[in-house]
Design a protein around this motif. Structure first.
Motif, short mmCIF file in Angstrom:
data_model
loop_
_atom_site.label_atom_id
_atom_site.label_comp_id
_atom_site.label_asym_id
_atom_site.label_seq_id
_atom_site.Cartn_x
_atom_site.Cartn_y
_atom_site.Cartn_z
N SER A 64 51.07 -7.23 -0.91
CA SER A 64 52.18 -7.97 -1.52
C SER A 64 51.94 -8.08 -3.02
CB SER A 64 52.29 -9.37 -0.89
OG SER A 64 51.10 -10.10 -1.13
N GLY A 65 52.88 -8.65 -3.71
CA GLY A 65 52.73 -8.86 -5.15
C GLY A 65 52.94 -7.58 -5.94
N ALA A 66 52.29 -7.51 -7.11
CA ALA A 66 52.50 -6.41 -8.05
C ALA A 66 52.16 -5.05 -7.44
CB ALA A 66 51.66 -6.63 -9.30
N PHE A 67 51.18 -5.01 -6.54
CA PHE A 67 50.76 -3.73 -5.99
C PHE A 67 51.59 -3.26 -4.80
CE2 PHE A 67 46.99 -5.19 -8.34
CZ PHE A 67 46.91 -4.13 -9.23
N PHE A 77 54.71 4.03 -17.07
CA PHE A 77 53.99 4.04 -15.79
C PHE A 77 54.27 5.32 -15.00
CE2 PHE A 77 54.98 -0.45 -16.83
CZ PHE A 77 53.68 -0.87 -17.09
N CYS A 78 53.75 6.42 -15.50
CA CYS A 78 54.00 7.73 -14.89
C CYS A 78 52.87 8.11 -13.94
CB CYS A 78 54.15 8.78 -15.98
SG CYS A 78 55.50 8.43 -17.12
N ILE A 79 53.19 8.93 -12.95
CA ILE A 79 52.18 9.41 -12.01
C ILE A 79 51.14 10.23 -12.77
CG2 ILE A 79 51.76 10.89 -10.00
CD1 ILE A 79 54.60 10.12 -9.07
N GLN A 80 49.88 9.93 -12.52
CA GLN A 80 48.78 10.58 -13.24
C GLN A 80 48.32 11.85 -12.55
OE1 GLN A 80 47.62 9.38 -16.31
NE2 GLN A 80 49.50 8.20 -16.01
N PRO A 81 47.81 12.81 -13.31
CA PRO A 81 47.29 14.04 -12.70
C PRO A 81 46.06 13.74 -11.85
CG PRO A 81 46.73 13.97 -15.02
CD PRO A 81 47.64 12.81 -14.77
N MET A 82 45.74 14.63 -10.94
CA MET A 82 44.58 14.44 -10.08
C MET A 82 43.29 14.39 -10.90
SD MET A 82 43.57 13.85 -7.05
CE MET A 82 44.95 14.20 -6.00
N THR A 83 43.23 15.21 -11.94
CA THR A 83 42.05 15.23 -12.81
C THR A 83 42.49 14.94 -14.24
OG1 THR A 83 41.07 16.91 -11.38
CG2 THR A 83 40.07 16.61 -13.53
N VAL A 156 29.06 7.27 -14.56
CA VAL A 156 30.07 6.22 -14.57
C VAL A 156 31.28 6.61 -13.72
CG1 VAL A 156 29.40 5.42 -16.88
CG2 VAL A 156 31.25 7.09 -16.66
N ALA A 157 31.98 5.59 -13.25
CA ALA A 157 33.26 5.79 -12.57
C ALA A 157 34.25 4.81 -13.17
CB ALA A 157 33.12 5.54 -11.07
N LEU A 158 35.44 5.30 -13.48
CA LEU A 158 36.48 4.46 -14.07
C LEU A 158 37.67 4.34 -13.14
CD1 LEU A 158 34.95 5.96 -16.59
CD2 LEU A 158 36.79 4.92 -17.89
N PHE A 159 38.32 3.18 -13.20
CA PHE A 159 39.56 2.97 -12.44
C PHE A 159 40.46 2.05 -13.23
CE2 PHE A 159 36.92 -0.59 -11.15
CZ PHE A 159 37.80 -1.66 -11.09
N CYS A 160 41.74 2.07 -12.85
CA CYS A 160 42.69 1.10 -13.40
C CYS A 160 43.58 0.63 -12.27
CB CYS A 160 43.43 1.64 -14.63
SG CYS A 160 44.24 3.24 -14.45
N ASN A 161 44.90 0.62 -12.45
CA ASN A 161 45.77 0.02 -11.44
C ASN A 161 46.18 0.96 -10.31
OD1 ASN A 161 46.00 -2.72 -12.16
ND2 ASN A 161 47.28 -2.17 -13.88
N GLY A 162 46.10 2.25 -10.51
CA GLY A 162 46.50 3.15 -9.44
C GLY A 162 47.04 4.47 -9.96
N LEU A 163 47.72 5.17 -9.08
CA LEU A 163 48.20 6.52 -9.36
C LEU A 163 49.18 6.57 -10.53
CD1 LEU A 163 49.02 7.47 -5.65
CD2 LEU A 163 46.84 7.65 -6.81
N TRP A 164 49.78 5.45 -10.85
CA TRP A 164 50.79 5.35 -11.91
C TRP A 164 50.23 4.75 -13.19
CZ3 TRP A 164 50.86 0.17 -12.90
CH2 TRP A 164 50.43 -0.67 -11.86
N CYS A 165 48.94 4.50 -13.23
CA CYS A 165 48.33 3.81 -14.37
C CYS A 165 47.59 4.80 -15.27
CB CYS A 165 47.37 2.73 -13.86
SG CYS A 165 46.55 1.83 -15.18
N GLY A 166 47.92 4.80 -16.55
CA GLY A 166 47.30 5.73 -17.49
C GLY A 166 46.11 5.17 -18.24
N TYR A 188 38.33 7.17 -10.22
CA TYR A 188 38.88 6.64 -8.98
C TYR A 188 40.39 6.48 -9.20
CZ TYR A 188 40.04 3.34 -5.26
OH TYR A 188 40.65 2.71 -4.18
N ARG A 189 41.12 7.52 -8.86
CA ARG A 189 42.55 7.60 -9.15
C ARG A 189 43.36 6.55 -8.40
NH1 ARG A 189 46.85 11.15 -7.03
NH2 ARG A 189 48.41 11.51 -8.66
N GLY A 190 42.95 6.21 -7.19
CA GLY A 190 43.70 5.24 -6.39
C GLY A 190 43.72 3.85 -7.01
N GLY A 191 42.67 3.50 -7.74
CA GLY A 191 42.62 2.23 -8.46
C GLY A 191 42.87 1.01 -7.59
N MET A 192 43.25 -0.07 -8.24
CA MET A 192 43.42 -1.35 -7.55
C MET A 192 44.51 -1.32 -6.48
SD MET A 192 41.06 -3.36 -8.57
CE MET A 192 41.63 -4.83 -7.71
N GLN A 193 45.52 -0.50 -6.67
CA GLN A 193 46.58 -0.46 -5.66
C GLN A 193 46.06 0.09 -4.34
OE1 GLN A 193 50.29 1.62 -6.64
NE2 GLN A 193 51.35 0.12 -5.39
#
Length: 205
Positions: A64-67, A77-83, A156-166, A188-193
């Motif tokens: 629920s919520g933002a995610f 908020f565009c879909i990000q590339p796999m790499t 290191v591994a980086l993440f943000c909000n998800g597939l739509w987060c740049g 980590y492309r999946g991120g918090m979502q």
């Protein structure tokens, strides 16, 4: 007399064994929803102590919520590339959990402070994408005459909000431009979502 004494000792030993077993069973929480087949939960070190990562046990739980949103304006908020950059490995949740358990690796929440303050992955450090290229010393690099010497860079591994987060892709490209080796970076492309979609533990910083 010996027979009675022996039976008494056997009874005491059996009682102790049952107490130990019941305490062990009480301490080992039985999880219906595990992380993986042989991984019901994991414990990771965080700046405030150890935290157990597990999935929400309510099999009727829904995100629920933002995610829960499926659509956001693109741009930004565009879909990000796999790499996000050549040489960077894209990983999933199990690989991220393995890095969280590795004392030599650093997992980075590269989101802005407002997003980070709403909750993050246990064991992640906050290093916003806007300043990360200026703080590579926190990741094993050293300042030299030409900028950064990243010979001793950590994994290191980086993440943000998800597939739509740049935010994490932007951070990764900035790190590489500053001299951080791409082969030491995971995304980590999946991120918090995705993390929340799977019902995994989220902590407030």
């Amino acid at each position: 007399m010996r027979s009675t004494m022996r039976k008494t000792l056997e009874g005491i030993a059996l009682g102790i064994l049952l107490l130990v077993l019941s305490a062990a069973l009480a301490g080992a929480e039985e999880l219906e929803v595990g992380i993986a087949k042989d991984m019901p939960s994991v414990t990771v070190k965080t700046p405030t102590g150890e935290t157990t990562i597990k999935r929400i046990q309510d099999t009727e739980n829904e995100i629920s919520g933002a995610f829960a949103k499926t659509s956001r304006a693109c741009p930004p908020f565009c879909i990000q590339p796999m790499t996000p950059a050549e040489g960077v490995a894209t990983i999933g949740e199990l690989e991220l959990i393995a890095l969280l358990q590795d004392p030599e690796a650093i997992v980075i929440d590269s989101r802005t402070a407002d997003w980070y303050g709403k909750g993050t992955i246990p064991g992640a450090i906050h290093l916003p994408y806007t300043v990360i290229a200026e703080q590579l010393d926190r990741l094993g690099c050293e300042v030299d005459f030409d900028g950064w010497d990243c010979t001793g860079a950590k994994r290191v591994a980086l993440f943000c909000n998800g597939l739509w987060c740049g935010q994490s892709p932007t951070a990764i490209r900035a790190m590489i431009a500053a001299g951080f080796p791409a082969e030491k970076i995971s995304y980590y492309r999946g991120g918090m979502q995705n993390w929340q979609l799977l019902g995994l533990t989220v902590v407030k910083p």
